[in-house]
Scaffold this motif. Structure first.
Motif, mmCIF file in Angstrom:
data_model
loop_
_atom_site.group_PDB
_atom_site.id
_atom_site.type_symbol
_atom_site.label_atom_id
_atom_site.label_comp_id
_atom_site.label_asym_id
_atom_site.label_seq_id
_atom_site.Cartn_x
_atom_site.Cartn_y
_atom_site.Cartn_z
ATOM 1 N N ARG A 209 0.837 -1.205 0.000
ATOM 2 C CA ARG A 209 0.000 0.000 0.000
ATOM 3 C C ARG A 209 0.872 1.256 0.000
ATOM 4 O O ARG A 209 0.605 2.217 -0.725
ATOM 5 C CB ARG A 209 -0.897 0.014 1.246
ATOM 6 C CG ARG A 209 -2.180 -0.796 1.125
ATOM 7 C CD ARG A 209 -2.912 -0.810 2.454
ATOM 8 N NE ARG A 209 -4.236 -1.367 2.372
ATOM 9 C CZ ARG A 209 -5.373 -0.667 2.335
ATOM 10 N NH1 ARG A 209 -5.327 0.656 2.388
ATOM 11 N NH2 ARG A 209 -6.538 -1.271 2.264
ATOM 12 N N SER A 210 1.918 1.215 0.829
ATOM 13 C CA SER A 210 2.823 2.360 0.901
ATOM 14 C C SER A 210 3.524 2.593 -0.434
ATOM 15 O O SER A 210 3.644 3.724 -0.915
ATOM 16 C CB SER A 210 3.862 2.130 2.007
ATOM 17 O OG SER A 210 4.764 3.209 2.086
ATOM 18 N N LYS A 211 3.966 1.515 -1.051
ATOM 19 C CA LYS A 211 4.651 1.602 -2.339
ATOM 20 C C LYS A 211 3.736 2.183 -3.414
ATOM 21 O O LYS A 211 4.177 2.963 -4.272
ATOM 22 C CB LYS A 211 5.129 0.210 -2.757
ATOM 23 C CG LYS A 211 5.827 0.164 -4.104
ATOM 24 C CD LYS A 211 6.244 -1.262 -4.463
ATOM 25 C CE LYS A 211 6.883 -1.325 -5.845
ATOM 26 N NZ LYS A 211 7.266 -2.730 -6.191
ATOM 27 N N LEU A 212 2.447 1.806 -3.350
ATOM 28 C CA LEU A 212 1.489 2.282 -4.346
ATOM 29 C C LEU A 212 0.886 3.632 -3.976
ATOM 30 O O LEU A 212 0.125 4.214 -4.769
ATOM 31 C CB LEU A 212 0.360 1.253 -4.508
ATOM 32 C CG LEU A 212 0.773 -0.133 -5.033
ATOM 33 C CD1 LEU A 212 -0.424 -1.084 -5.009
ATOM 34 C CD2 LEU A 212 1.328 -0.028 -6.449
ATOM 35 N N GLY A 213 1.203 4.128 -2.777
ATOM 36 C CA GLY A 213 0.680 5.422 -2.347
ATOM 37 C C GLY A 213 -0.795 5.412 -1.999
ATOM 38 O O GLY A 213 -1.502 6.397 -2.229
ATOM 39 N N ILE A 214 -1.261 4.320 -1.420
ATOM 40 C CA ILE A 214 -2.693 4.192 -1.093
ATOM 41 C C ILE A 214 -2.874 3.779 0.372
ATOM 42 O O ILE A 214 -3.812 3.051 0.716
ATOM 43 C CB ILE A 214 -3.378 3.172 -2.025
ATOM 44 C CG1 ILE A 214 -2.655 1.809 -1.992
ATOM 45 C CG2 ILE A 214 -3.431 3.694 -3.454
ATOM 46 C CD1 ILE A 214 -3.370 0.713 -2.786
ATOM 47 N N GLU A 215 -1.980 4.257 1.239
ATOM 48 C CA GLU A 215 -1.985 3.826 2.644
ATOM 49 C C GLU A 215 -3.332 4.020 3.327
ATOM 50 O O GLU A 215 -3.789 3.161 4.079
ATOM 51 C CB GLU A 215 -0.914 4.573 3.442
ATOM 52 C CG GLU A 215 0.510 4.326 2.976
ATOM 53 C CD GLU A 215 1.007 5.427 2.045
ATOM 54 O OE1 GLU A 215 0.215 5.857 1.178
ATOM 55 O OE2 GLU A 215 2.164 5.848 2.194
ATOM 56 N N ASN A 216 -3.982 5.143 3.101
ATOM 57 C CA ASN A 216 -5.204 5.465 3.834
ATOM 58 C C ASN A 216 -6.463 5.308 2.984
ATOM 59 O O ASN A 216 -7.509 5.868 3.312
ATOM 60 C CB ASN A 216 -5.118 6.901 4.364
ATOM 61 C CG ASN A 216 -3.940 7.083 5.299
ATOM 62 O OD1 ASN A 216 -3.706 6.254 6.179
ATOM 63 N ND2 ASN A 216 -3.190 8.161 5.116
ATOM 64 N N LYS A 217 -6.354 4.562 1.910
ATOM 65 C CA LYS A 217 -7.485 4.390 1.016
ATOM 66 C C LYS A 217 -8.265 3.112 1.339
ATOM 67 O O LYS A 217 -7.789 2.220 2.036
ATOM 68 C CB LYS A 217 -7.005 4.321 -0.439
ATOM 69 C CG LYS A 217 -6.222 5.548 -0.896
ATOM 70 C CD LYS A 217 -7.100 6.784 -0.956
ATOM 71 C CE LYS A 217 -6.331 7.982 -1.516
ATOM 72 N NZ LYS A 217 -7.207 9.187 -1.619
ATOM 73 N N ILE A 218 -9.475 3.028 0.819
ATOM 74 C CA ILE A 218 -10.255 1.796 0.846
ATOM 75 C C ILE A 218 -9.994 1.097 -0.481
ATOM 76 O O ILE A 218 -10.248 1.670 -1.550
ATOM 77 C CB ILE A 218 -11.751 2.088 1.011
ATOM 78 C CG1 ILE A 218 -12.000 2.766 2.361
ATOM 79 C CG2 ILE A 218 -12.573 0.794 0.909
ATOM 80 C CD1 ILE A 218 -13.392 3.346 2.508
ATOM 81 N N VAL A 219 -9.467 -0.112 -0.426
ATOM 82 C CA VAL A 219 -8.999 -0.789 -1.631
ATOM 83 C C VAL A 219 -9.950 -1.923 -2.013
ATOM 84 O O VAL A 219 -10.114 -2.899 -1.281
ATOM 85 C CB VAL A 219 -7.570 -1.338 -1.439
ATOM 86 C CG1 VAL A 219 -7.079 -1.990 -2.733
ATOM 87 C CG2 VAL A 219 -6.616 -0.214 -1.028
ATOM 88 N N LEU A 220 -10.569 -1.754 -3.180
ATOM 89 C CA LEU A 220 -11.438 -2.778 -3.746
ATOM 90 C C LEU A 220 -10.633 -3.518 -4.813
ATOM 91 O O LEU A 220 -10.119 -2.902 -5.745
ATOM 92 C CB LEU A 220 -12.676 -2.141 -4.374
ATOM 93 C CG LEU A 220 -13.666 -3.081 -5.083
ATOM 94 C CD1 LEU A 220 -14.324 -4.024 -4.083
ATOM 95 C CD2 LEU A 220 -14.726 -2.284 -5.829
#
Length: 404
Positions: A209-220
């Motif tokens: 998540r950190s690598k993709l820059g989506i740490e605080n996102k809701i991931v579907l």
């Protein structure tokens, strides 16, 4: 027992996963299991080789079976079906040899169209044979049959004369019964998951998540082939129109296929590249990290008789899925408990379901936990193995009653 798993598939993808899973389940129940595959199509070696997918290897000489397999991709359907019929002779020779060498006491076969010699020979030898039914001439297929009447006659005889049948869904069993009337003893055994392979790794998920820059996102998430019958193309087409209104939502769609470029172009056209991540096909050993990075999964479409492998794999990873309520899915999913269902074929209902539950993080966790518990208690491959072996016990009991 000494069990021979016989199949005529390439043993790749979901086919290979299923074969390896059933074999593992049978071994866990203290059986000796041998796989009889086409040369060059050994599913038991595919998994080991997957780690080295990107290693450049020296070209090797293809076997005659591999050459024939490649050839059948380019011939008319009626020629392909003639090859399938002719394979009965090859299968018979190979089966006789394997049964004798390994002292086989049960044949478990992944059923293929036009295949009858295994059941015919096993019956003559008084050797139990159980068929796993994943295909039929009675369901919609990618390749339309040229000799459908002949296929149906062979299938009717095979389904009646096997020791037992394992269907992947109740709907599939109903289709067979409606078409052929009397069939062998049968069980319904949906797909399963190997918990040793699907280990939740929160640290690797967080790192990704950190690598993709989506740490605080809701991931579907989605993992699989980008093909039209999975509905991933229309799903992205519809969901893109609403993504900007929900900036906390990110789609992580892993895989490739014929629909990939069209999906990629649609994402660019809609200007939502930051919310739709398309890493393509990832190495086998990284799949669990991607699954660990997701909060929940999406399965836009399926069919009314199949048992989608990805549903069980997501649930094994503690991820609920938004899925269509086809009967094979509805019979293994408790809506809002182990996953979320929407009316099959209703595209708008699918999209609405996504945005109705997207911000309910508490539900994501609870449903995911329930899904994992369900797989642990009911849908590991050992459960499937026990079901298929019960057919052999039923046959033995029937014979005892008849003779008594």
């Amino acid at each position: 027992m000494n069990i021979l798993f016989h199949h005529r598939t390439r043993g790749r993808g979901a086919e290979g996963v299923h074969i390896r899973g059933v074999v593992k389940g049978l071994k866990q129940l203290n059986n000796h299991v041998y796989i009889l595959s086409l040369p060059g199509a050994e599913p038991e070696t595919e998994e080991a080789n997957a780690t080295f997918e990107k290693v450049v290897q020296a070209p090797t000489k293809k076997s005659s079976f591999s050459i024939l397999s490649d050839l059948t991709k380019h011939v008319p359907e009626f020629v392909f079906e003639i090859f399938e019929l002719a394979f009965n002779l090859i299968a018979l020779i190979r089966l006789r040899k394997a049964v004798k060498e390994k002292n086989i006491t049960l044949i478990y076969e992944r059923y293929s169209l036009f295949m009858f010699s295994s059941v015919w020979w096993a019956k003559r030898q008084n050797l139990p044979i159980v068929l796993e039914i994943n295909d039929s001439c009675q369901v919609q297929r990618v390749r339309a049959l040229s000799f459908k009447k002949l296929a149906a006659k062979i299938e009717a005889w095979t389904f009646k004369n096997a020791t037992g049948l394992v269907f992947i869904s109740t709907r599939f069993k109903q289709v067979a019964e409606q078409a052929y009337g009397e069939i062998a003893n049968s069980v319904v055994s949906p797909n399963a998951a190997d918990l040793d392979k699907f280990v939740i790794d929160e640290s690797s998920g967080c790192a990704l998540r950190s690598k993709l820059g989506i740490e605080n996102k809701i991931v579907l998430g989605y993992v699989g082939a980008f093909v039209h019958w999975h509905g991933i193309d229309w799903f992205v087409d519809l969901v893109c129109h609403r993504l900007k209104q929900t900036p906390e939502l990110v789609l992580l769609l892993v895989g490739d296929g014929v629909a990939f470029e069209g999906i990629k172009n649609k994402v660019i056209e809609a200007g939502v590249e930051s919310q739709v991540i398309l890493p393509g096909k990832v190495p086998h050993q990284q799949v669990s990290s991607y699954l660990s990075a997701m909060d929940l999964g999406i399965l836009p479409d399926s069919n009314d008789y199949g048992s989608p492998m990805k549903l069980f794999e997501f649930m094994a990873m503690g991820k609920g899925m938004i899925a269509p309520d086809f009967s094979p899915i509805a019979e293994v999913v408790r809506d809002n408990v182990t996953s979320w269902l929407f009316p099959a074929g209703d595209k708008q209902a699918c999209i609405d379901k996504v945005f109705n539950i997207v911000n309910d993080r508490k539900a994501h966790k609870a449903v995911g936990s329930n899904a994992r518990a369900y797989i642990e208690s009911e849908r590991q491959w050992q459960h499937n193995a026990a079901q298929l072996l019960s057919l052999v016990s039923l046959d033995i009991s029937r014979d005892v009653n008849l003779n008594g």
